[in-house]
Design a protein around this motif. Structure first.
Motif, PDB file in Angstrom:
ATOM      1  N   SER A 129       0.826  -1.218   0.000  1.00 19.22           N
ATOM      2  CA  SER A 129       0.000   0.000   0.000  1.00 19.22           C
ATOM      3  C   SER A 129       0.854   1.259   0.000  1.00 19.22           C
ATOM      4  CB  SER A 129      -0.925  -0.002   1.224  1.00 19.22           C
ATOM      5  OG  SER A 129      -1.831  -1.085   1.176  1.00 19.22           O
ATOM      6  N   LEU A 130       1.944   1.243   0.772  1.00 19.33           N
ATOM      7  CA  LEU A 130       2.836   2.397   0.798  1.00 19.33           C
ATOM      8  C   LEU A 130       3.507   2.612  -0.550  1.00 19.33           C
ATOM      9  CD1 LEU A 130       4.631   2.322   4.274  1.00 19.33           C
ATOM     10  CD2 LEU A 130       3.335   4.229   3.294  1.00 19.33           C
ATOM     11  N   ARG A 131       3.977   1.524  -1.164  1.00 23.80           N
ATOM     12  CA  ARG A 131       4.625   1.660  -2.480  1.00 23.80           C
ATOM     13  C   ARG A 131       3.646   2.189  -3.520  1.00 23.80           C
ATOM     14  NH1 ARG A 131       7.224  -3.129  -1.041  1.00 23.80           N
ATOM     15  NH2 ARG A 131       5.823  -4.399  -2.307  1.00 23.80           N
ATOM     16  N   LEU A 132       2.419   1.690  -3.492  1.00 22.82           N
ATOM     17  CA  LEU A 132       1.413   2.178  -4.432  1.00 22.82           C
ATOM     18  C   LEU A 132       1.165   3.664  -4.227  1.00 22.82           C
ATOM     19  CD1 LEU A 132      -0.761   1.751  -6.591  1.00 22.82           C
ATOM     20  CD2 LEU A 132      -2.343   1.083  -4.760  1.00 22.82           C
ATOM     21  N   ALA A 133       1.063   4.082  -2.967  1.00 25.87           N
ATOM     22  CA  ALA A 133       0.791   5.495  -2.673  1.00 25.87           C
ATOM     23  C   ALA A 133       1.920   6.398  -3.164  1.00 25.87           C
ATOM     24  CB  ALA A 133       0.568   5.686  -1.171  1.00 25.87           C
ATOM     25  N   VAL A 134       3.171   6.012  -2.894  1.00 23.88           N
ATOM     26  CA  VAL A 134       4.275   6.884  -3.287  1.00 23.88           C
ATOM     27  C   VAL A 134       4.503   6.839  -4.804  1.00 23.88           C
ATOM     28  CG1 VAL A 134       5.386   6.781  -1.029  1.00 23.88           C
ATOM     29  CG2 VAL A 134       6.037   5.125  -2.788  1.00 23.88           C
ATOM     30  N   LEU A 135       4.160   5.717  -5.460  1.00 19.67           N
ATOM     31  CA  LEU A 135       4.229   5.690  -6.922  1.00 19.67           C
ATOM     32  C   LEU A 135       3.166   6.608  -7.528  1.00 19.67           C
ATOM     33  CD1 LEU A 135       4.952   1.934  -7.768  1.00 19.67           C
ATOM     34  CD2 LEU A 135       6.463   3.898  -8.117  1.00 19.67           C
ATOM     35  N   LEU A 136       1.988   6.642  -6.912  1.00 19.97           N
ATOM     36  CA  LEU A 136       0.955   7.586  -7.363  1.00 19.97           C
ATOM     37  C   LEU A 136       1.424   9.025  -7.170  1.00 19.97           C
ATOM     38  CD1 LEU A 136      -2.352   5.945  -6.040  1.00 19.97           C
ATOM     39  CD2 LEU A 136      -1.692   6.300  -8.433  1.00 19.97           C
ATOM     40  N   ALA A 137       2.102   9.280  -6.054  1.00 17.04           N
ATOM     41  CA  ALA A 137       2.626  10.626  -5.819  1.00 17.04           C
ATOM     42  C   ALA A 137       3.688  10.984  -6.847  1.00 17.04           C
ATOM     43  CB  ALA A 137       3.210  10.720  -4.409  1.00 17.04           C
ATOM     44  N   THR A 138       4.534  10.008  -7.180  1.00 14.96           N
ATOM     45  CA  THR A 138       5.568  10.230  -8.189  1.00 14.96           C
ATOM     46  C   THR A 138       4.945  10.540  -9.539  1.00 14.96           C
ATOM     47  OG1 THR A 138       7.068   8.727  -7.023  1.00 14.96           O
ATOM     48  CG2 THR A 138       7.542   9.168  -9.341  1.00 14.96           C
ATOM     49  N   ALA A 170       7.097  21.938  -3.900  1.00 18.33           N
ATOM     50  CA  ALA A 170       6.634  20.700  -3.272  1.00 18.33           C
ATOM     51  C   ALA A 170       7.070  19.482  -4.067  1.00 18.33           C
ATOM     52  CB  ALA A 170       5.111  20.728  -3.129  1.00 18.33           C
ATOM     53  N   SER A 171       7.046  19.584  -5.389  1.00 14.53           N
ATOM     54  CA  SER A 171       7.437  18.461  -6.249  1.00 14.53           C
ATOM     55  C   SER A 171       8.887  18.066  -6.009  1.00 14.53           C
ATOM     56  CB  SER A 171       7.230  18.841  -7.717  1.00 14.53           C
ATOM     57  OG  SER A 171       7.755  17.864  -8.570  1.00 14.53           O
ATOM     58  N   GLY A 172       9.760  19.043  -5.825  1.00 15.40           N
ATOM     59  CA  GLY A 172      11.169  18.756  -5.592  1.00 15.40           C
ATOM     60  C   GLY A 172      11.417  17.981  -4.319  1.00 15.40           C
ATOM     61  N   VAL A 173      10.494  18.077  -3.359  1.00 17.52           N
ATOM     62  CA  VAL A 173      10.598  17.303  -2.115  1.00 17.52           C
ATOM     63  C   VAL A 173       9.920  15.940  -2.276  1.00 17.52           C
ATOM     64  CG1 VAL A 173       9.953  17.248   0.329  1.00 17.52           C
ATOM     65  CG2 VAL A 173      10.730  19.384  -0.714  1.00 17.52           C
ATOM     66  N   LEU A 174       8.763  15.918  -2.929  1.00 21.15           N
ATOM     67  CA  LEU A 174       8.005  14.673  -3.076  1.00 21.15           C
ATOM     68  C   LEU A 174       8.774  13.613  -3.853  1.00 21.15           C
ATOM     69  CD1 LEU A 174       4.388  15.976  -3.810  1.00 21.15           C
ATOM     70  CD2 LEU A 174       5.167  14.779  -1.763  1.00 21.15           C
ATOM     71  N   ALA A 175       9.450  14.020  -4.921  1.00 19.90           N
ATOM     72  CA  ALA A 175      10.093  13.036  -5.803  1.00 19.90           C
ATOM     73  C   ALA A 175      11.140  12.187  -5.079  1.00 19.90           C
ATOM     74  CB  ALA A 175      10.697  13.743  -7.012  1.00 19.90           C
ATOM     75  N   PRO A 176      12.164  12.780  -4.448  1.00 19.90           N
ATOM     76  CA  PRO A 176      13.173  11.938  -3.790  1.00 19.90           C
ATOM     77  C   PRO A 176      12.653  11.224  -2.544  1.00 19.90           C
ATOM     78  CG  PRO A 176      13.626  14.250  -3.373  1.00 19.90           C
ATOM     79  CD  PRO A 176      12.529  14.215  -4.376  1.00 19.90           C
ATOM     80  N   LEU A 177      11.722  11.846  -1.818  1.00 20.91           N
ATOM     81  CA  LEU A 177      11.207  11.199  -0.616  1.00 20.91           C
ATOM     82  C   LEU A 177      10.261  10.057  -0.956  1.00 20.91           C
ATOM     83  CD1 LEU A 177      10.704  14.082   1.964  1.00 20.91           C
ATOM     84  CD2 LEU A 177      12.729  12.724   1.414  1.00 20.91           C
ATOM     85  N   SER A 178       9.554  10.149  -2.071  1.00 20.06           N
ATOM     86  CA  SER A 178       8.746   9.008  -2.528  1.00 20.06           C
ATOM     87  C   SER A 178       9.651   7.812  -2.787  1.00 20.06           C
ATOM     88  CB  SER A 178       7.977   9.375  -3.801  1.00 20.06           C
ATOM     89  OG  SER A 178       6.998  10.356  -3.549  1.00 20.06           O
TER      90      SER A 178
END
Length: 499
Positions: A16-25, A117-125
């Motif tokens: 579930s976590l991987r799916l969520a962060v892939l959606l964020a990516t 926000a995108s610059g933070v989301l990408a590497p943290l995902s």
């Protein structure tokens, strides 16, 4: 218990976590080119000039390039979960501000907020996903993550175009709101907070120098055309800021033991050459999209959904070739695929020079598909070549710099083609209009005087022809960029096979 141990004990939570962060990516990468197919509608609603339209992309890219290097440090100081949720909240704020913007500056400010926000989301995902995987599975997942990024970039315009054609341009940002809510909820419920035992250090002087140079150069490129370049005090100040930032960064790198860019990275020939080629890939990919969609939408008059749909062949070619590269056995020399990818991108950009106002959609689809296949071959092969000879201790820093080169290549590429597009359009308009005189009209059986509507129609036709010629000129710049870096392939060392 660390995050990996927790998720290993509960595979459902990890999935579930991987799916969520892939959606964020996917979400953060798709929002970059999302307005690409609807520029004409955005410009009309907000009274946005042509040069301001380029800021829609460069503002997002430049902002993400600023926060990308500092994301891991923020997570280490404040906590991965807290920083990730805060970035999601800021991203949603940017989306909402974009939907209520009534002026160009308000819309550009919203895009800057999204980019930060995108610059933070990408590497943290990526970091969250890696924590849920066993070490032996992480390399394979890295390819999946990159494929998702590319899928977002190439599919964003088609999604935005379809929504705008059937509704309006503002709802294109609404689709990310439920996704953001779902991601936020999953992270809140399933991700355990994680802080390192020792607070990480960060080279703020190097980062500040780099940021000063980046902002100065970006503002110079974005504002120079409007302010008549160095005749403007503002442009001179921005050029000075850029030069000062670069000078301070270079001195800092050469004289300090620890700094923003590790000097050891630049001792690996494969990494340096691959990073330069990757910069050119970023320069070409988004710039091509930034030119093609306005050409179809504004010059050739295609509706937004058709304009967006014509990005699909590029996406299919890119993601398809990228996935197929994952099945290529290790014994095949990846330098051959780098060379093939570069050759295909050059060939595709050469086809774009033959675009014509009389063409149908097929040349755009064919050239886009070939370019997508070339980049799909090039990116995974180039990544393999870049990191196979790099010291494993430097791979984390190397990955950041490698990805940053693509992001900033895209930022500079879009800004540069916009500058030359407007200059060349004006020059071609003057050249074409110079041949339209009352005497020529009389010689061809016309009249020396024309009605105002007829003159407006003639000017409109000349403007469209000048703009189309200027677009072809910008495709030539992208072709030259790839030709310049193509000889670097010869100097790459053979990658070391994975054990």
């Amino acid at each position: 218990m660390n995050a990996h141990a927790q998720t290993s004990a509960d595979p459902g939570r990890a999935h579930s976590l991987r799916l969520a962060v892939l959606l964020a990516t996917y979400m953060q990468s798709a929002n970059l080119p999302l307005p690409n197919a609807v520029l004409r509608l955005i410009q009309g609603t907000l009274s946005m000039t042509d040069d301001q339209a380029g800021w829609i992309f460069t503002a997002y890219l430049a902002a993400s390039a600023i926060t990308l290097p500092i994301a891991q440090w923020l997570a280490g100081r404040l906590g991965l979960k807290l920083v990730y949720q805060a970035a999601l909240a800021v991203f949603v704020l940017g989306l909402l501000l974009a939907t209520v913007a009534t002026t160009p500056l308000q819309f550009i400010a919203a895009r800057i907020i999204q980019g930060l926000a995108s610059g933070v989301l990408a590497p943290l995902s990526m970091a969250i996903a890696m924590e849920t995987l066993a070490p032996e599975k992480r390399m394979k997942f890295g390819a999946t993550w990159t494929a998702i990024v590319l899928l977002g970039i190439v599919s964003g315009p088609s999604i935005g175009g379809w929504i705008a054609e059937h509704f309006d341009w503002r709802p294109i940002f609404y689709i990310s709101l439920p996704l953001s809510a779902y991601i936020f909820l999953v992270v809140a419920l399933l991700l355990a907070e994680k802080k390192p035992e020792e607070a990480p250090s960060f080279d703020f002087f190097g980062f500040g120098s780099f940021t000063l140079a980046l902002i100065g150069l970006q503002m110079l490129l974005d504002r120079g055309e409007r302010l008549d370049w160095f005749d403007s005090p503002e442009i001179r100040i921005e050029a000075l800021a850029c030069g000062l930032g670069l000078y301070l960064l270079m001195v800092h790198v050469l004289t300090s033991k620890t700094h923003f860019l590790n000097k050891r990275l630049f001792r690996d020939r494969n990494f340096v050459l691959s990073t330069l080629i990757f910069f050119a890939v970023g320069f070409v990919l988004l710039s091509t999209m930034a030119l093609t969609s306005p050409m179809l939408d504004e010059i050739l008059g295609y509706p937004p959904d058709t304009t967006g749909a014509l990005t699909i062949p590029r996406g299919i070619g890119l993601v398809g070739a990228f996935v197929l590269m994952g099945w290529v056995p290790e014994r095949f020399d990846r330098r051959l695929f780098v060379a093939a990818g570069v050759a295909l991108v050059i060939f595709a950009n050469g086809l774009m020079l033959d675009y014509s106002p009389l063409m149908d959609w097929s040349p755009v689809a064919v050239a886009g598909a070939i370019q997508g296949i070339g980049i799909g071959l090039l990116m995974p092969a180039l990544t393999k070549v870049a990191f196979s000879t790099l010291d494993p201790a430097l791979r984390a820093e190397g990955t950041g710099l490698f990805n940053l080169s693509r992001v900033y290549g895209s930022t500079l590429g879009v800004a540069i083609v916009q500058i030359f597009f407007f200059n060349n359009t004006q020059a071609m308009h003057l050249a074409l209009a110079a041949n339209v005189t009352p005497y020529r009209a009389a010689a061809h059986g016309g009249t020396a005087s024309m009605s105002l509507p007829a003159l407006e129609g003639l000017n409109h036709m000349i403007t469209h022809q000048a703009a189309f010629i200027a677009v072809i000129g910008q495709f030539k710049i992208l072709l030259v960029a790839m030709l310049v870096v193509s000889p670097l392939v010869v100097f790459l060392r053979k990658p070391i096979p994975a054990n």
